[in-house]
Design an enzyme around this catalytic site. Structure first.
Site, PDB file in Angstrom:
ATOM      1  N   LYS A   1       7.475  -4.840   8.271  1.00 50.65           N
ATOM      2  CA  LYS A   1       8.017  -5.862   7.367  1.00 50.65           C
ATOM      3  C   LYS A   1       9.509  -5.626   7.178  1.00 50.65           C
ATOM      4  O   LYS A   1       9.946  -4.469   7.054  1.00 50.65           O
ATOM      5  CB  LYS A   1       7.268  -5.790   6.033  1.00 50.65           C
ATOM      6  CG  LYS A   1       7.617  -6.877   5.030  1.00 50.65           C
ATOM      7  CD  LYS A   1       6.782  -6.744   3.747  1.00 50.65           C
ATOM      8  CE  LYS A   1       7.090  -7.820   2.737  1.00 50.65           C
ATOM      9  NZ  LYS A   1       6.318  -7.688   1.479  1.00 50.65           N
TER      10      LYS A   1
ATOM     11  N   SER B   1       3.909 -11.914   0.007  1.00 48.05           N
ATOM     12  CA  SER B   1       5.142 -12.010   0.752  1.00 48.05           C
ATOM     13  C   SER B   1       5.052 -11.386   2.156  1.00 48.05           C
ATOM     14  O   SER B   1       5.887 -11.698   3.007  1.00 48.05           O
ATOM     15  CB  SER B   1       6.272 -11.326  -0.030  1.00 48.05           C
ATOM     16  OG  SER B   1       6.016  -9.944  -0.190  1.00 48.05           O
TER      17      SER B   1
ATOM     18  N   SER C   1       1.130  -8.720  -2.436  1.00 48.06           N
ATOM     19  CA  SER C   1       1.733  -9.163  -1.178  1.00 48.06           C
ATOM     20  C   SER C   1       1.163  -8.565   0.098  1.00 48.06           C
ATOM     21  O   SER C   1       1.530  -9.005   1.179  1.00 48.06           O
ATOM     22  CB  SER C   1       3.236  -8.908  -1.210  1.00 48.06           C
ATOM     23  OG  SER C   1       3.855  -9.942  -1.909  1.00 48.06           O
TER      24      SER C   1
HETATM   25  N1  GLN Z   1       3.756 -13.164  -5.257  1.00 47.35           N
HETATM   26  C1  GLN Z   1       4.174 -12.138  -6.165  1.00 47.35           C
HETATM   27  C2  GLN Z   1       5.632 -12.336  -6.485  1.00 47.35           C
HETATM   28  O1  GLN Z   1       6.180 -13.272  -6.048  1.00 47.35           O
HETATM   29  C3  GLN Z   1       3.918 -10.784  -5.571  1.00 47.35           C
HETATM   30  C4  GLN Z   1       4.895 -10.418  -4.544  1.00 47.35           C
HETATM   31  C5  GLN Z   1       4.674  -9.055  -3.961  1.00 47.35           C
HETATM   32  O2  GLN Z   1       3.615  -8.453  -4.094  1.00 47.35           O
HETATM   33  N2  GLN Z   1       5.700  -8.549  -3.341  1.00 47.35           N
HETATM   34  O3  GLN Z   1       6.239 -11.580  -7.157  1.00 47.35           O
END
Ligand code: GLN
Length: 482
Positions: free
Chosen positions: A72, A147, A171
């Site tokens: 990532k 994400s 995410s």
């Molecule tokens: N969707 C959540 C956010 O936008 C979690 C994101 C994540 O786990 N990095 O913060």
């Protein structure tokens, strides 16, 4: 069958028996990416020449010898771009390896490619990437989740054998669910965050996205462990998670939290989870209804704490030290303003403003401090649950993959995608998502994920439960039609 369709453990066997060389494997992977990725956009970039060079010294006797692993874009790999899906880090090259990358290399793996993500890991669909969204391999008109959506998409599309993601509020688990792969969020502190660009430091954890639970156990074992470079990493021995996988679930107590069966839960998802519950009973587990009473406050609490930490962490992107710098500023202040205005996307700016607001004097007590107190209550909910049960099972995401564009104009509906995953980060516990069925929409099969949550440092048990379920079902074997 395409060589890239294998799991890590299957591919390792091919390499060890010399049926294929690491160079041939990399070439096959690059061919697959050239063919498939234009439709998926899971990769932001990859450097085949460098990977081939790494492969020259691959020690095939090591646990991941010669295996390429997708990374990532938020995890530093020395000499490679690290852009966090953001324009503000355009051109930035990481000067060192993250600890997880050092550990992967020590196990023989080849870090391969920069994988698409929501900008700074903020989002649930990869639509916040400055470089355009990734697509769900099961239906390319839909999101792979986020994400770490790129990581899930490349694993599901056989454009990677496995990938690393990061999970701040879901995410890893949510995109794993939406793409039909396995995703593990280790206990907070289990895996070093050194070299992971920080979003919300008290919530972030790195973990693997894989094609099956055996690979997830292998990778989690390899990347875990105390690290002097990360003072929040836990000084705890790391068990070999692969060793206990096959112990089964007979006699285990699994908790089904009643608060997770809410309005908005897709009926096809609910049905798949109920079927999985019966399946666990058939495997000899006892399933009890439990309560996690503060669940309803998890979302609002998360969206105070995470932006607060993000607003502090993202202050470093000032156009002086890293990446992008706006042109022709009038003075220093204008330089900061213009660089951040042009470099950050909308969602990141929203979080910085929210975070700065909840931390400002006068509002700190009302928002941030109160959120920290509620966080403690959420933690206690899980602590009491784990006095009654060995693990919690529930849906990973309330819905299967949604259409690209469907939630981009409504941040709140996007935030709801993580309603079932956020609480684990707030409590610091571990969890995984594994495939448990399909929904059908518009004639397409869309994967559904089952979430298994375990107490702090109980990854071995979570993976054991995941493995017992996986091996007695066929869901993980299904492949998208690409
Ligand atoms: N969707 C959540 C956010 O936008 C979690 C994101 C994540 O786990 N990095 O913060």
């Amino acid at each position: 069958m395409d060589i890239t369709s294998g799991t890590v453990h299957e591919t390792r066997a091919l390499l060890r028996s010399k049926k294929i060389s690491p160079q041939e494997l990399l070439q096959a992977l690059a061919d697959r990416i050239e063919k498939i990725d234009p439709a998926i956009h899971g990769y932001l970039s990859y450097d085949l020449d460098r990977a081939l060079k790494d492969a020259e010294s691959a020690d095939l006797t090591l646990p991941l010898g010669g295996i390429p692993i997708g990374v990532k874009d938020v995890i530093s790999v020395q000499g490679h771009p690290c852009g966090c899906g953001s324009k503000i880090l355009k051109g930035y090259i990481a000067p060192y390896d993250a600890t997880v990358i050092k550990k992967l290399r020590a196990a023989g793996a080849i870090p391969f490619g920069r994988v698409n993500m929501d900008e700074f890991a903020m989002g649930s669909s990869t639509e916040n990437s400055a470089y355009g969204p990734s697509k769900n391999p099961w239906d390319t008109t839909r999101t792979p989740g986020g994400s770490s959506g790129g990581s899930a998409a490349i694993v599901a599309a056989d454009e990677a054998f496995a990938a690393l993601g990061s999970d701040t509020g879901g995410s890893i688990r949510q995109p794993a669910a939406l793409c039909g792969c396995v995703g593990v969020k280790p206990t907070y502190g289990r895996v070093s965050r050194f070299g992971l660009v920080a979003f919300a430091s008290s919530l972030d954890q790195i973990g693997p996205l894989t094609k099956d639970v055996e690979d997830a156990a292998l990778l989690t074992s390899i990347i875990s462990g105390a690290d002097p470079s990360d003072s929040t990493s836990l000084n705890q021995p790391v068990p070999d998670f692969s060793a206990t996988l096959k112990k089964g679930v007979r006699g285990m107590k699994l908790g089904l939290p009643k608060e997770y069966f809410i309005e908005g839960l897709d009926p096809q998802v609910e049905k798949a989870i109920r079927v999985a519950v019966d399946h666990f009973k058939g495997l000899g587990a006892e399933v009890l209804e439990i309560s996690l009473p503060h669940t309803e406050h998890a979302l609002s609490t998360y969206y105070i704490i995470a932006p607060a930490e993000a607003s502090a962490n993202l202050a470093r992107f000032d156009g002086v030290r890293y990446g992008f710098r706006a042109e022709a500023p009038r003075d220093l202040l204008d330089h900061y303003g213009k660089t951040r205005e042009q470099g950050f996307g909308q969602e990141v700016k929203r979080r910085i403003i929210l975070g700065t607001y909840v931390l400002s004097s006068g509002y700190y007590d009302a928002y941030y401090l109160r959120a920290q107190k509620v966080r403690t209550l959420i933690r206690q909910d899980f602590a009491s649950a784990f006095e009654q049960v060995d693990a919690v099972i529930c849906p990973t995401s309330p819905t299967p993959a949604f259409k690209l564009g469907a939630r981009t104009d409504d941040p709140l509906s996007m935030y709801l995608a993580d309603i079932f995953t956020l609480a684990a980060n707030m409590a610091g516990i571990c969890g995984a998502s594994i495939p448990c069925g399909f929904a059908e929409e518009e004639g397409k099969r869309l994967p559904i994920g089952l979430q298994i949550l375990g107490k702090e440092l109980d990854e071995a048990r979570v993976l054991q439960i995941a493995y017992a379920y996986e091996q007695s079902t066929d869901w993980h074997k299904a492949k998208p039609n690409l």
